[in-house]
Scaffold this motif. Structure first.
Motif, PDB file in Angstrom:
ATOM      1  N   ALA A  95       0.834  -1.207   0.000  1.00 58.63           N
ATOM      2  CA  ALA A  95       0.000   0.000   0.000  1.00 58.63           C
ATOM      3  C   ALA A  95       0.865   1.253   0.000  1.00 58.63           C
ATOM      4  O   ALA A  95       0.552   2.241  -0.678  1.00 58.63           O
ATOM      5  CB  ALA A  95      -0.929   0.000   1.215  1.00 58.63           C
ATOM      6  N   GLY A  96       1.986   1.208   0.750  1.00 58.41           N
ATOM      7  CA  GLY A  96       2.899   2.351   0.747  1.00 58.41           C
ATOM      8  C   GLY A  96       3.500   2.589  -0.628  1.00 58.41           C
ATOM      9  O   GLY A  96       3.560   3.727  -1.104  1.00 58.41           O
ATOM     10  N   TYR A  97       3.939   1.506  -1.286  1.00 58.02           N
ATOM     11  CA  TYR A  97       4.482   1.650  -2.639  1.00 58.02           C
ATOM     12  C   TYR A  97       3.416   2.214  -3.587  1.00 58.02           C
ATOM     13  O   TYR A  97       3.703   3.075  -4.430  1.00 58.02           O
ATOM     14  CB  TYR A  97       4.982   0.301  -3.160  1.00 58.02           C
ATOM     15  CG  TYR A  97       6.429   0.034  -2.843  1.00 58.02           C
ATOM     16  CD1 TYR A  97       7.447   0.585  -3.602  1.00 58.02           C
ATOM     17  CD2 TYR A  97       6.783  -0.794  -1.776  1.00 58.02           C
ATOM     18  CE1 TYR A  97       8.774   0.335  -3.316  1.00 58.02           C
ATOM     19  CE2 TYR A  97       8.110  -1.052  -1.473  1.00 58.02           C
ATOM     20  CZ  TYR A  97       9.104  -0.479  -2.246  1.00 58.02           C
ATOM     21  OH  TYR A  97      10.415  -0.721  -1.951  1.00 58.02           O
ATOM     22  N   THR A  98       2.196   1.715  -3.456  1.00 56.54           N
ATOM     23  CA  THR A  98       1.119   2.198  -4.334  1.00 56.54           C
ATOM     24  C   THR A  98       0.905   3.690  -4.134  1.00 56.54           C
ATOM     25  O   THR A  98       0.877   4.467  -5.099  1.00 56.54           O
ATOM     26  CB  THR A  98      -0.186   1.438  -4.034  1.00 56.54           C
ATOM     27  OG1 THR A  98       0.031   0.041  -4.198  1.00 56.54           O
ATOM     28  CG2 THR A  98      -1.292   1.882  -4.990  1.00 56.54           C
ATOM     29  N   MET A  99       0.732   4.098  -2.881  1.00 64.21           N
ATOM     30  CA  MET A  99       0.422   5.497  -2.589  1.00 64.21           C
ATOM     31  C   MET A  99       1.547   6.433  -3.040  1.00 64.21           C
ATOM     32  O   MET A  99       1.300   7.420  -3.738  1.00 64.21           O
ATOM     33  CB  MET A  99       0.179   5.654  -1.087  1.00 64.21           C
ATOM     34  CG  MET A  99      -0.144   7.079  -0.656  1.00 64.21           C
ATOM     35  SD  MET A  99      -0.584   7.168   1.089  1.00 64.21           S
ATOM     36  CE  MET A  99       1.002   6.745   1.850  1.00 64.21           C
ATOM     37  N   TYR A 100       2.786   6.099  -2.670  1.00 66.02           N
ATOM     38  CA  TYR A 100       3.884   7.017  -2.973  1.00 66.02           C
ATOM     39  C   TYR A 100       4.251   6.997  -4.458  1.00 66.02           C
ATOM     40  O   TYR A 100       4.650   8.039  -5.012  1.00 66.02           O
ATOM     41  CB  TYR A 100       5.099   6.672  -2.115  1.00 66.02           C
ATOM     42  CG  TYR A 100       4.866   6.937  -0.649  1.00 66.02           C
ATOM     43  CD1 TYR A 100       4.490   8.198  -0.192  1.00 66.02           C
ATOM     44  CD2 TYR A 100       4.987   5.919   0.301  1.00 66.02           C
ATOM     45  CE1 TYR A 100       4.254   8.441   1.153  1.00 66.02           C
ATOM     46  CE2 TYR A 100       4.747   6.156   1.645  1.00 66.02           C
ATOM     47  CZ  TYR A 100       4.382   7.420   2.061  1.00 66.02           C
ATOM     48  OH  TYR A 100       4.145   7.670   3.389  1.00 66.02           O
ATOM     49  N   ASN A 101       4.132   5.851  -5.119  1.00 69.56           N
ATOM     50  CA  ASN A 101       4.429   5.804  -6.553  1.00 69.56           C
ATOM     51  C   ASN A 101       3.410   6.597  -7.363  1.00 69.56           C
ATOM     52  O   ASN A 101       3.771   7.338  -8.280  1.00 69.56           O
ATOM     53  CB  ASN A 101       4.459   4.359  -7.043  1.00 69.56           C
ATOM     54  CG  ASN A 101       5.715   3.624  -6.607  1.00 69.56           C
ATOM     55  OD1 ASN A 101       6.629   4.218  -6.058  1.00 69.56           O
ATOM     56  ND2 ASN A 101       5.753   2.322  -6.829  1.00 69.56           N
ATOM     57  N   VAL A 102       2.125   6.433  -7.027  1.00 72.49           N
ATOM     58  CA  VAL A 102       1.092   7.185  -7.747  1.00 72.49           C
ATOM     59  C   VAL A 102       1.268   8.678  -7.506  1.00 72.49           C
ATOM     60  O   VAL A 102       1.176   9.489  -8.439  1.00 72.49           O
ATOM     61  CB  VAL A 102      -0.321   6.723  -7.328  1.00 72.49           C
ATOM     62  CG1 VAL A 102      -1.382   7.622  -7.944  1.00 72.49           C
ATOM     63  CG2 VAL A 102      -0.549   5.280  -7.760  1.00 72.49           C
ATOM     64  N   ALA A 103       1.526   9.059  -6.251  1.00 76.71           N
ATOM     65  CA  ALA A 103       1.721  10.479  -5.944  1.00 76.71           C
ATOM     66  C   ALA A 103       2.926  11.037  -6.709  1.00 76.71           C
ATOM     67  O   ALA A 103       2.859  12.156  -7.256  1.00 76.71           O
ATOM     68  CB  ALA A 103       1.909  10.670  -4.447  1.00 76.71           C
ATOM     69  N   VAL A 144      -5.618   8.166   0.158  1.00 83.09           N
ATOM     70  CA  VAL A 144      -6.656   7.148   0.320  1.00 83.09           C
ATOM     71  C   VAL A 144      -6.099   5.736   0.141  1.00 83.09           C
ATOM     72  O   VAL A 144      -6.664   4.764   0.647  1.00 83.09           O
ATOM     73  CB  VAL A 144      -7.813   7.408  -0.667  1.00 83.09           C
ATOM     74  CG1 VAL A 144      -7.377   7.119  -2.105  1.00 83.09           C
ATOM     75  CG2 VAL A 144      -9.037   6.592  -0.313  1.00 83.09           C
ATOM     76  N   PHE A 145      -4.952   5.615  -0.555  1.00 83.84           N
ATOM     77  CA  PHE A 145      -4.397   4.284  -0.775  1.00 83.84           C
ATOM     78  C   PHE A 145      -3.769   3.692   0.483  1.00 83.84           C
ATOM     79  O   PHE A 145      -3.399   2.520   0.484  1.00 83.84           O
ATOM     80  CB  PHE A 145      -3.364   4.320  -1.907  1.00 83.84           C
ATOM     81  CG  PHE A 145      -3.994   4.249  -3.268  1.00 83.84           C
ATOM     82  CD1 PHE A 145      -4.642   3.097  -3.677  1.00 83.84           C
ATOM     83  CD2 PHE A 145      -3.958   5.327  -4.129  1.00 83.84           C
ATOM     84  CE1 PHE A 145      -5.232   3.023  -4.933  1.00 83.84           C
ATOM     85  CE2 PHE A 145      -4.546   5.266  -5.373  1.00 83.84           C
ATOM     86  CZ  PHE A 145      -5.192   4.110  -5.781  1.00 83.84           C
TER      87      PHE A 145
END
Length: 608
Positions: A95-103, A144-145
């Motif tokens: 979830a951390g990778y998802t949130m920070y990569n998308v941002a 939100v991720f």
């Protein structure tokens, strides 16, 4: 500000799907980890019920526990808990990778869009607001991720938990299940109350960033004019409004949190009350009551993740609207496929050009201010043409049009007969260079500020510095070309910054060089040396210069006199002195004032 919850929820889910498409693999890992966590959480209740029934109750009845019973209890519980922990670790990391990569991707998208958009768009948007769009708004959109994968795993957990409760006892399952609709209802009301408050807080964050950025940019003015207290008061006023908005958000959250915390507790108490009666009547075993009560208690906290997601969704929508406003902005300069002719000097022509700025009053009403009216200017190849006119006459706007930093509303701007709107991307910067009056220095070395990342030899850098009369003071710097000049060139004087900016343009050997009062901060003698060196070294360069000093004006082959956004006359210095009253009044103002002061002084001596 009323908020329609359903459309807001649908919009938020569409926005979330945009992020999922950007990082599908990491998001899938996060959901898989959350699913494992959800299943293992339900199995923990099953394991507790199993060991209570098979190990604890026999041990209590016998009055002692055997080693087998202890190891069996430990084995079942530890195995399920370990798998639960694995699910948590996978979920959080993914979830951390998802949130920070998308941002990170959207921050890059926003900053690329800033670079694509023309100056006319940037003129209408404060830089503080743009910083907020690229940072705080992107962050608000994709935070939100963090809870979302857990919330999706909770759905699996709820399905498995409901099935398990129904299999144990349908009556207590119905009582326990009232907890979850109550939680969803409370969270929907919470979302409805939070949306407008979060929107206001997000807007105020941008305003705080804007005020702070202005204060930092104007640090010299603030210090020199003694405006520290006024700036502090201005910043305090907007931060207090942000504080009030955040307090309101916190107050709303604080009102709902106890309610959401109380719902599962009340549900657990209800199950225990009914379960005690069922055990007393012999309808249920104590292990089954413990299993359902534990299941409700452990499900209640993860179900809160759905509330966290619902709480983040209003912020997601608000942040996305602000970010998407930038990504959807129109006005980017379009490019054709034409190439500019190769050769030495270039001919620049403006034909029937109009240009307006958007002006916004204190009430926020926008209007158009016409800065350039039907201007036609021809700058012959190899010549030096001076733009002369009073302050606010449109000279800097004409330089921006000449280099296609903005496009005219009407008319054409061309180099060597090619309309600049038809030139391929990068064609104009490759042929022309601008040295503005307000020079910008990067926090880099002198070499880096001259080359701007282009591969150049030290000999080429020194030659450009020689032409701009900067070589002398650069050699005196502690590390020469490798000396870092500080943020915005803080370690250099205004004249030194202008000379490095001139070298930055000269090293590119432009066919068209535009100087927007680029020597205003240097001494007249240094200016003469710079302009003389430019003429000698730039035989293949056409020069368009915004001029105020007589020393600059007299070096020009032709002078174009501009007033109120119109070209009133053009010709040589001698021609304009004889026929253009505005030009004569402007260029002789200093000499006339000096003569008047001398006359007054002479009269005073005679009187004495």
């Amino acid at each position: 500000m009323p908020v329609d919850a359903a459309p807001s929820l649908r919009r938020a889910l569409r926005i979330v799907w945009v992020g999922v498409r950007r990082e599908p693999r990491w998001f899938a890992f996060a959901v898989a980890g959350s699913t494992l966590y959800g299943v293992m959480t339900v199995l923990t209740a099953w394991a507790i019920g199993k060991v209570t029934r098979e190990q604890v109750q026999p041990a209590v009845a016998a009055g002692h526990a055997t080693a087998h019973q202890l190891w069996a209890t430990f084995g079942w519980v530890a195995g399920v808990v370990c798998l639960n922990v694995v699910g948590v670790v996978i979920r959080r990391i993914a979830a951390g990778y998802t949130m920070y990569n998308v941002a990170a991707q959207f921050r890059r998208d926003v900053t690329r869009q800033y670079l694509r958009l023309p100056l006319s768009w940037h003129h209408r948007h404060p830089s503080g607001q743009l910083l907020s769009n690229a940072n705080a708004d992107v962050e608000a959109t994709w935070n939100v991720f963090a809870p979302l994968p857990m919330a999706l795993g909770v759905i699996v957990m709820l399905v498995a938990g409901i099935v398990q409760m129904v299999l144990v006892d349908p009556v207590m399952a119905i009582i326990g299940l009232t907890v979850f609709p109550a939680l969803f209802l409370a969270n929907m009301v919470f979302q409805r109350a939070m949306s407008p408050r979060i929107a206001r807080a997000q807007q105020l964050r941008a305003e705080v960033s804007e005020v702070a950025h202005e204060s930092f940019e104007a640090a010299l003015v603030v210090k020199a004019m003694g405006r520290e207290q006024q700036e502090a008061d201005r910043f305090e006023e907007v931060t207090r409004r942000l504080q009030s908005a955040n307090v309101e958000v916190g107050r709303t959250r604080g009102t709902f949190d106890p309610v959401i915390e109380a719902i599962p507790t009340l549900g657990t108490l209800a199950v225990l009350a009914v379960g005690t009666h069922q055990v007393a009547s012999g309808a249920l075993q104590p292990a089954e009551v413990v299993q359902i009560a534990y299941l409700i208690s452990v499900l209640a906290f993860p179900v809160r993740a759905l509330g966290w997601v619902l709480g983040e969704l209003p912020r997601t929508v608000v942040g996305w609207d602000r970010v998407d406003g930038v990504l959807r902005a129109r006005g980017a300069l379009t490019h054709g496929e034409a190439t500019l002719p190769q050769g030495s000097s270039a001919r620049s022509t403006l034909t029937g050009v109009d240009y307006s700025y958007e002006v916004v009053d204190e009430e926020g009403n926008a209007s158009q201010f016409r800065a350039i009216h039907d201007v036609t200017i021809d700058v012959p190849a190899g010549s030096t043409v001076a733009l002369v006119g009073p302050t606010g006459s449109g000279k800097s706007t004409l330089t921006n049009l000449t280099l296609r930093l903005v496009d005219p509303e009407r008319g054409t701007v061309s180099i060597d007969g090619v309309d600049l709107r038809e030139v391929a991307r990068g064609g104009v910067p490759a042929a022309a260079a601008l040295v503005p009056q307000q020079t910008f220095m990067f926090d880099d070395s002198v070499r880096g500020n001259v080359t701007l990342g282009v591969e150049r030899t030290d000999e080429e850098v020194w030659h450009a510095l020689e032409v701009s009369q900067a070589a002398g003071f650069v050699r005196a710097l502690p590390a020469g070309l490798d000396t870092h000049v500080g943020e915005r060139g803080a370690s250099l004087s205004g004249g030194q910054r202008q000379r490095i900016a001139l070298a930055r343009a000269v090293i590119r050997s432009p066919r068209l060089l535009v100087l927007d009062d680029a020597t205003s901060a240097v001494d007249p003698s240094v200016e003469q040396a710079i302009l003389g060196a430019l003429r000698r070294s730039s035989e293949g360069t056409t020069v368009l210069v915004v001029a105020y000093r007589m020393s600059t004006i007299t070096l020009a082959d032709e002078i174009v006199y501009v007033e109120n956004g119109r070209v009133l006359d053009h010709g040589t210095h001698a021609e304009l002195l004889g026929r253009c009253a505005g030009y004569e009044r402007l260029v002789t103002a200093y000499a006339r004032e000096a003569a008047e002061r001398a006359a007054v002084a002479s009269d005073e001596e005679v009187s004495a």
